[in-house]
Design a protein around this motif. Structure first.
Motif, PDB file in Angstrom:
ATOM      1  N   GLU A 102       2.225 -39.186 -80.955  1.00 44.56           N
ATOM      2  CA  GLU A 102       2.004 -40.276 -81.904  1.00 44.56           C
ATOM      3  C   GLU A 102       0.514 -40.562 -82.057  1.00 44.56           C
ATOM      4  O   GLU A 102      -0.002 -40.733 -83.181  1.00 44.56           O
ATOM      5  CB  GLU A 102       2.736 -41.529 -81.424  1.00 44.56           C
ATOM      6  N   THR A 103      -0.197 -40.587 -80.934  1.00 45.18           N
ATOM      7  CA  THR A 103      -1.644 -40.825 -80.967  1.00 45.18           C
ATOM      8  C   THR A 103      -2.361 -39.706 -81.706  1.00 45.18           C
ATOM      9  O   THR A 103      -3.265 -39.951 -82.522  1.00 45.18           O
ATOM     10  CB  THR A 103      -2.191 -40.936 -79.533  1.00 45.18           C
ATOM     11  N   ALA A 104      -1.958 -38.457 -81.445  1.00 42.63           N
ATOM     12  CA  ALA A 104      -2.600 -37.309 -82.090  1.00 42.63           C
ATOM     13  C   ALA A 104      -2.392 -37.322 -83.599  1.00 42.63           C
ATOM     14  O   ALA A 104      -3.321 -37.014 -84.372  1.00 42.63           O
ATOM     15  CB  ALA A 104      -2.065 -36.005 -81.491  1.00 42.63           C
ATOM     16  N   LEU A 105      -1.188 -37.693 -84.044  1.00 47.30           N
ATOM     17  CA  LEU A 105      -0.916 -37.743 -85.484  1.00 47.30           C
ATOM     18  C   LEU A 105      -1.737 -38.832 -86.164  1.00 47.30           C
ATOM     19  O   LEU A 105      -2.298 -38.630 -87.251  1.00 47.30           O
ATOM     20  CB  LEU A 105       0.576 -37.982 -85.719  1.00 47.30           C
ATOM     21  N   ASN A 106      -1.811 -39.986 -85.527  1.00 45.00           N
ATOM     22  CA  ASN A 106      -2.612 -41.068 -86.105  1.00 45.00           C
ATOM     23  C   ASN A 106      -4.091 -40.700 -86.169  1.00 45.00           C
ATOM     24  O   ASN A 106      -4.773 -41.009 -87.159  1.00 45.00           O
ATOM     25  CB  ASN A 106      -2.433 -42.349 -85.280  1.00 45.00           C
ATOM     26  N   GLY A 140       6.795 -43.119 -83.192  1.00 46.60           N
ATOM     27  CA  GLY A 140       6.866 -44.392 -82.491  1.00 46.60           C
ATOM     28  C   GLY A 140       8.290 -44.901 -82.373  1.00 46.60           C
ATOM     29  O   GLY A 140       8.704 -45.410 -81.324  1.00 46.60           O
ATOM     30  N   MET A 141       9.068 -44.750 -83.433  1.00 45.31           N
ATOM     31  CA  MET A 141      10.464 -45.175 -83.398  1.00 45.31           C
ATOM     32  C   MET A 141      11.274 -44.294 -82.444  1.00 45.31           C
ATOM     33  O   MET A 141      12.132 -44.783 -81.696  1.00 45.31           O
ATOM     34  CB  MET A 141      11.050 -45.123 -84.807  1.00 45.31           C
ATOM     35  N   THR A 142      11.002 -43.005 -82.454  1.00 45.40           N
ATOM     36  CA  THR A 142      11.710 -42.082 -81.575  1.00 45.40           C
ATOM     37  C   THR A 142      11.375 -42.357 -80.114  1.00 45.40           C
ATOM     38  O   THR A 142      12.249 -42.269 -79.237  1.00 45.40           O
ATOM     39  CB  THR A 142      11.360 -40.633 -81.932  1.00 45.40           C
ATOM     40  N   GLY A 144      10.857 -45.169 -78.790  1.00 44.64           N
ATOM     41  CA  GLY A 144      11.702 -46.283 -78.374  1.00 44.64           C
ATOM     42  C   GLY A 144      13.092 -45.817 -77.977  1.00 44.64           C
ATOM     43  O   GLY A 144      13.687 -46.333 -77.025  1.00 44.64           O
ATOM     44  N   LYS A 145      13.607 -44.814 -78.665  1.00 35.86           N
ATOM     45  CA  LYS A 145      14.931 -44.280 -78.337  1.00 35.86           C
ATOM     46  C   LYS A 145      14.905 -43.499 -77.030  1.00 35.86           C
ATOM     47  O   LYS A 145      15.903 -43.456 -76.307  1.00 35.86           O
ATOM     48  CB  LYS A 145      15.426 -43.393 -79.475  1.00 35.86           C
ATOM     49  N   VAL A 146      13.781 -42.864 -76.730  1.00 40.29           N
ATOM     50  CA  VAL A 146      13.646 -42.190 -75.437  1.00 40.29           C
ATOM     51  C   VAL A 146      13.615 -43.234 -74.324  1.00 40.29           C
ATOM     52  O   VAL A 146      14.263 -43.073 -73.280  1.00 40.29           O
ATOM     53  CB  VAL A 146      12.370 -41.321 -75.400  1.00 40.29           C
ATOM     54  N   GLY A 147      12.881 -44.323 -74.549  1.00 41.60           N
ATOM     55  CA  GLY A 147      12.800 -45.375 -73.546  1.00 41.60           C
ATOM     56  C   GLY A 147      14.141 -46.025 -73.245  1.00 41.60           C
ATOM     57  O   GLY A 147      14.424 -46.391 -72.103  1.00 41.60           O
ATOM     58  N   SER A 148      14.989 -46.147 -74.255  1.00 39.44           N
ATOM     59  CA  SER A 148      16.308 -46.742 -74.060  1.00 39.44           C
ATOM     60  C   SER A 148      17.356 -45.709 -73.655  1.00 39.44           C
ATOM     61  O   SER A 148      18.516 -46.039 -73.465  1.00 39.44           O
ATOM     62  CB  SER A 148      16.769 -47.437 -75.348  1.00 39.44           C
ATOM     63  N   ARG A 149      16.948 -44.443 -73.556  1.00 39.08           N
ATOM     64  CA  ARG A 149      17.803 -43.314 -73.167  1.00 39.08           C
ATOM     65  C   ARG A 149      18.896 -43.017 -74.176  1.00 39.08           C
ATOM     66  O   ARG A 149      19.938 -42.465 -73.837  1.00 39.08           O
ATOM     67  CB  ARG A 149      18.389 -43.532 -71.766  1.00 39.08           C
ATOM     68  N   ASP A 150      18.649 -43.395 -75.404  1.00 41.57           N
ATOM     69  CA  ASP A 150      19.514 -42.911 -76.476  1.00 41.57           C
ATOM     70  C   ASP A 150      19.220 -41.442 -76.748  1.00 41.57           C
ATOM     71  O   ASP A 150      20.101 -40.702 -77.195  1.00 41.57           O
ATOM     72  CB  ASP A 150      19.292 -43.728 -77.752  1.00 41.57           C
ATOM     73  N   ASP A 160      16.066 -35.826 -83.940  1.00 35.92           N
ATOM     74  CA  ASP A 160      15.869 -37.169 -84.475  1.00 35.92           C
ATOM     75  C   ASP A 160      14.715 -37.200 -85.480  1.00 35.92           C
ATOM     76  O   ASP A 160      14.728 -37.985 -86.427  1.00 35.92           O
ATOM     77  CB  ASP A 160      15.591 -38.138 -83.331  1.00 35.92           C
ATOM     78  N   LEU A 161      13.722 -36.338 -85.267  1.00 31.77           N
ATOM     79  CA  LEU A 161      12.540 -36.285 -86.128  1.00 31.77           C
ATOM     80  C   LEU A 161      12.682 -35.276 -87.263  1.00 31.77           C
ATOM     81  O   LEU A 161      11.716 -35.010 -87.978  1.00 31.77           O
ATOM     82  CB  LEU A 161      11.309 -35.913 -85.286  1.00 31.77           C
TER      83      LEU A 161
END
Length: 327
Positions: A102-106, A140-142, A144-150, A160-161
């Motif tokens: 995410e940082t690299a893309l921005n 960034g949205m993805t 969040g899904k990794v953090g919630s283990r979805d 997902d991307l």
């Protein structure tokens, strides 16, 4: 064997017996630079007939050769970051590498957004920069899904991307066609969402099973599971138990075991992990299997566990850090 007492819903760990011995007692317990103009400053005198505000001079467009170098420099960290996601082996590493991407893309979008491309490629350039920013937002949205283990594996992240990857790929291809500019940062093809499952009772890993005891596993949960028995640092076995199904593992050798289990959706055999909706737990109490020999009998222990909450459950479970889960 006496029926279970009516206790709050919990998991159950029940000792059974074969031969002439009586049933051993089970493990007991319950689960659970800005400034403001016109303030405090002096005055500036000048001609009263007119006032003009001058805009900054327009940036000079880069030559095609210089622009190619700029595109190449901006794309290298993006390619590296996306490749890093693909090689992540743990959830912790996956989360870190999605953040890095995410940082690299921005950063790439900021770098390219600050230059003036050759006029013939301006439309494609602007679309490419916008696509980089959109992809960073999707990352960034993805994350969040990794953090919630979805999402639990790198392939699941790329799935997902998928739409954002395709859009960035199209924008890069259009920019390349405008002047042979190296905007090919996407080398990953996202797979469609899958729902892979092993057969009920399939062994994910299997050690030596030449003992006399058995373990019956009842998975009444809404997701498939993999149960792993550890004897010290050695794995006795890992077995796949489908949702709403039972499995009986025979041949367990004597010893004290820790029981781990993971639930999830879509079993990735290559990663040996569920790709979505994953959770990681273990029974807090160890389970002991013991064979006793007498002059006339051979006595041994069998156990039964459930991986879902039931009335009368007598075993506590607890979460396990995915980094500490036996892989």
């Amino acid at each position: 064997m006496a029926g279970p007492r009516l206790l709050p819903s919990a998991l159950v760990l029940t000792a059974l017996s074969l031969g002439a011995c009586s049933a051993p007692t089970g493990v007991t317990g319950s689960q659970e630079i800005s400034g403001v103009a016109g303030q405090g400053g002096g005055s500036v005198s000048g001609p009263s007939s007119s006032t003009e505000s001058s805009a900054p001079p327009a940036s000079t467009a880069l030559t095609p050769e210089a622009y190619r170098g700029t595109i190449q420099d901006a794309g290298k960290p993006v390619r590296s970051a996306l490749s890093g996601i693909g090689s992540a082996r743990t959830l912790k590493t996956l989360d870190q590498r999605v953040e890095r991407a995410e940082t690299a893309l921005n950063q790439a979008a900021d770098d390219l957004g600050s230059v003036a491309p050759p006029e013939a490629a301006r439309t494609q350039h602007d679309a490419y920069v916008a696509s980089l920013r959109d992809f960073a937002t999707a990352l960034g949205m993805t994350r969040g899904k990794v953090g919630s283990r979805d999402l639990c594996t790198a392939p699941a992240v790329f799935t997902d991307l998928g739409a954002s990857l395709k859009e960035l790929d199209r924008a890069g291809a259009a920019l390349q066609s405008a002047g042979d500019y190296p905007a090919d940062v996407v080398s990953i093809k996202a797979a469609s969402k899958l729902n892979r499952r092993l057969g009920n009772g399939s062994y994910v890993r299997r050690g030596s099973l030449n003992g006399r005891s058995s373990l019956q596993i009842d998975n009444g949960a809404p997701r498939d599971a993999v149960v792993t028995l550890m004897r010290g640092s050695s794995r006795a076995f890992s077995v796949y138990v489908r949702k709403k199904s039972k499995v009986k593992v025979r041949g367990i050798r004597d010893g004290s075991y820790r029981i781990f289990f993971t639930h999830g959706v879509d079993w990735d055999s290559k990663k040996r992990a569920f790709s979505r909706e994953c959770s990681f737990e273990r029974f807090q109490e160890r389970v002991s299997f013991k064979t006793t020999y007498t002059a006339t009998q051979i006595l041994w222990h069998d156990w039964r566990i459930t991986l879902h909450a039931i009335t009368g459950g007598t075993a506590k479970t607890g979460p396990v850090d995915p980094e500490d889960f036996p892989g």
